[in-house]
Write a protein that holds these residues in place. Structure first.
Motif, PDB file in Angstrom:
ATOM      1  N   ARG A 135       0.843  -1.189   0.000  1.00  0.00           N
ATOM      2  CA  ARG A 135       0.000   0.000   0.000  1.00  0.00           C
ATOM      3  C   ARG A 135       0.881   1.243   0.000  1.00  0.00           C
ATOM      4  NH1 ARG A 135      -4.001  -1.885   4.983  1.00  0.00           N
ATOM      5  NH2 ARG A 135      -5.210  -3.409   3.805  1.00  0.00           N
ATOM      6  N   ASP A 180      -6.790 -12.052  -3.079  1.00  0.00           N
ATOM      7  CA  ASP A 180      -5.801 -12.493  -2.086  1.00  0.00           C
ATOM      8  C   ASP A 180      -5.659 -14.002  -1.977  1.00  0.00           C
ATOM      9  OD1 ASP A 180      -4.953  -9.981  -1.447  1.00  0.00           O
ATOM     10  OD2 ASP A 180      -6.011  -9.851   0.471  1.00  0.00           O
ATOM     11  N   ASP A 237      -7.272   3.392   1.853  1.00  0.00           N
ATOM     12  CA  ASP A 237      -6.203   2.564   1.273  1.00  0.00           C
ATOM     13  C   ASP A 237      -6.055   2.949  -0.196  1.00  0.00           C
ATOM     14  OD1 ASP A 237      -4.706   0.566   0.022  1.00  0.00           O
ATOM     15  OD2 ASP A 237      -5.575  -1.049   1.231  1.00  0.00           O
TER      16      ASP A 237
HETATM   17  C1  GAL Z   1      -5.136  -4.090   0.075  1.00  0.00           C
HETATM   18  C2  GAL Z   1      -4.348  -5.189  -0.571  1.00  0.00           C
HETATM   19  C3  GAL Z   1      -5.273  -6.307  -0.934  1.00  0.00           C
HETATM   20  C4  GAL Z   1      -6.069  -6.753   0.266  1.00  0.00           C
HETATM   21  C5  GAL Z   1      -6.680  -5.598   1.013  1.00  0.00           C
HETATM   22  C6  GAL Z   1      -7.314  -6.010   2.310  1.00  0.00           C
HETATM   23  O1  GAL Z   1      -4.312  -3.037   0.371  1.00  0.00           O
HETATM   24  O2  GAL Z   1      -3.674  -4.722  -1.720  1.00  0.00           O
HETATM   25  O3  GAL Z   1      -4.521  -7.366  -1.458  1.00  0.00           O
HETATM   26  O4  GAL Z   1      -5.240  -7.496   1.111  1.00  0.00           O
HETATM   27  O5  GAL Z   1      -5.732  -4.604   1.242  1.00  0.00           O
HETATM   28  O6  GAL Z   1      -6.383  -6.497   3.208  1.00  0.00           O
END
Ligand code: GAL
Length: 375
Positions: A123, A284, A183
């Protein structure tokens, strides 16, 4: 003895005797064994971050570093305190997977002032000059893959993503979910997915009956499974009680997918795809979701090999600690509001029921037993 004398005899700095330095220990930097790396991970509630933490820690230790690994329980003050503490303890480098990509400015200022390089892990950290490198996946393409899997599940594309000349006309009813608004990745996933779905929405092949299509409305704070389940339940009661059928749901993360599936099953859909459960995407390749895919419940997920991400973060860390710049393969995409952060992007794969073995078992990511048991 002779060697030591020769080395001493060579005189001081700049005498050209650098060949006596141990390999890989550039100039004045300390040996890996004397260096500590702080690794800040967001949460242990999602198994992917546990796998990330384990992989980064073990690979750094193999390279000879000492590791301070911390998880923050998805709580921003906990993560800022952990990083403050690492800086206070004078770690040599920080690897950070942030909870809120905008909440770490003062920590990064302190790291910058102390000369501690910072690698953003998966991130991006926004609003700071002091992010030195970013290791991640091609996040826009992850979104493209999520939407592609949804279209494949609805029969609108072939499994390889090519156009299906015999595609059904639809229209198909879909609903959209996005990730956590704090995020940075969530917007990339959503944009990649929406760019892929848009031609089908414009053509009327896909319809979003709730009308909820903008990021802020469909976002899921902290990627919460429970919040996703509640929103899906609300959508079902607000929009699908007059006999309308839901056919697919864009989900950006396996935890969210499982919340959506629970809500759908609770409302009488399924329980499997064959029995009418809508097509739900994911991300994931969490073991619980891989098992649901194997059982014909969740349709697909996106596999991002955390081992490779760990390897890239270790490579970047080593480069910095040896006084070099890590190799980037993208220097355009990830603008954090203050600068474009040099990045290394990895590729991801779509997991369907028929390639679980090839992508996840044959590569040693999971055992066949784990896939069968879901844990
Ligand atoms: C994001 C990540 C995803 C997923 C999500 C929730 O930042 O890129 O792969 O893991 O968080 O954890």
């Amino acid at each position: 003895m002779t060697f030591a004398l020769a080395a001493c005899g060579g005189g001081g700095a700049g005498s050209g005797d650098e060949t006596t330095e141990p390999a890989g220990n550039g100039g004045d930097t300390a040996a890996a064994g004397d260096q500590t790396i702080g690794v800040a991970m967001p949460t242990q509630t999602s198994e992917r971050w546990i796998a990330d933490g384990d992989a980064v820690k073990s690979q750094l230790e193999e390279a000879g570093y000492t590791v301070d690994l911390q998880f923050a329980n998805d709580d921003i003050p906990t993560q800022t305190q952990q990083i403050d503490q690492m800086i206070l303890q004078e770690v040599d480098l920080l690897i950070i997977a942030s909870i809120d990509g905008t909440a770490l400015t003062s920590q990064l200022d302190a790291a910058g002032a102390a000369g501690i390089p910072v690698i953003a892990y998966d991130r991006l950290i926004n609003g700071s000059e002091n992010v030195d490198f970013y290791v991640t996946f091609d996040n826009y393409n992850v979104g493209v893959q999520q939407a592609t899997s949804l279209l494949v599940g609805l029969g609108l594309l072939n499994a390889d993503g090519s156009e299906n000349p015999d595609a059904p006309e639809g229209p198909f009813n879909i609903e959209l979910f996005a990730g956590s608004p704090d995020d940075n990745n969530a917007g990339f996933f959503f944009n990649g997915a929406m760019d892929t779905l848009k031609p089908f929405i414009d053509a009327g092949t896909l319809v979003v009956p709730s009308g909820q299509t903008d990021f802020d409305t469909v976002a899921t704070l902290r990627w919460s499974q429970e919040a996703a389940q509640r929103r899906m339940e609300d959508l079902l009661t607000s929009t699908y009680t007059g006999g309308e059928e839901l056919h697919g749901v864009l989900s950006p993360f396996d935890g969210i997918s499982r919340g959506i599936i629970t809500a759908l099953q609770g409302a009488g859909y399924g329980p499997t795809l064959e029995e009418g459960l809508p097509v739900v995407s994911g991300q994931d390749a969490e073991i619980a979701s891989v098992t649901l895919i194997d059982q014909g419940v969740q349709f697909a997920t996106i596999f991002k090999d955390t081992r490779k991400l760990a390897t890239e973060s270790v490579r970047a860390a080593q480069a910095f600690l040896e006084g070099n710049e890590p190799e980037a393969n993208d220097t355009d995409t990830y603008d954090n509001g203050v600068k474009v952060v040099p990045s290394y992007l990895l590729e991801s794969d779509i997991v369907y029921a028929d390639n679980i073995t090839e992508l996840l078992v044959d590569t040693g990511y999971y055992t066949a037993e784990q896939v069968e048991q879901g844990s």
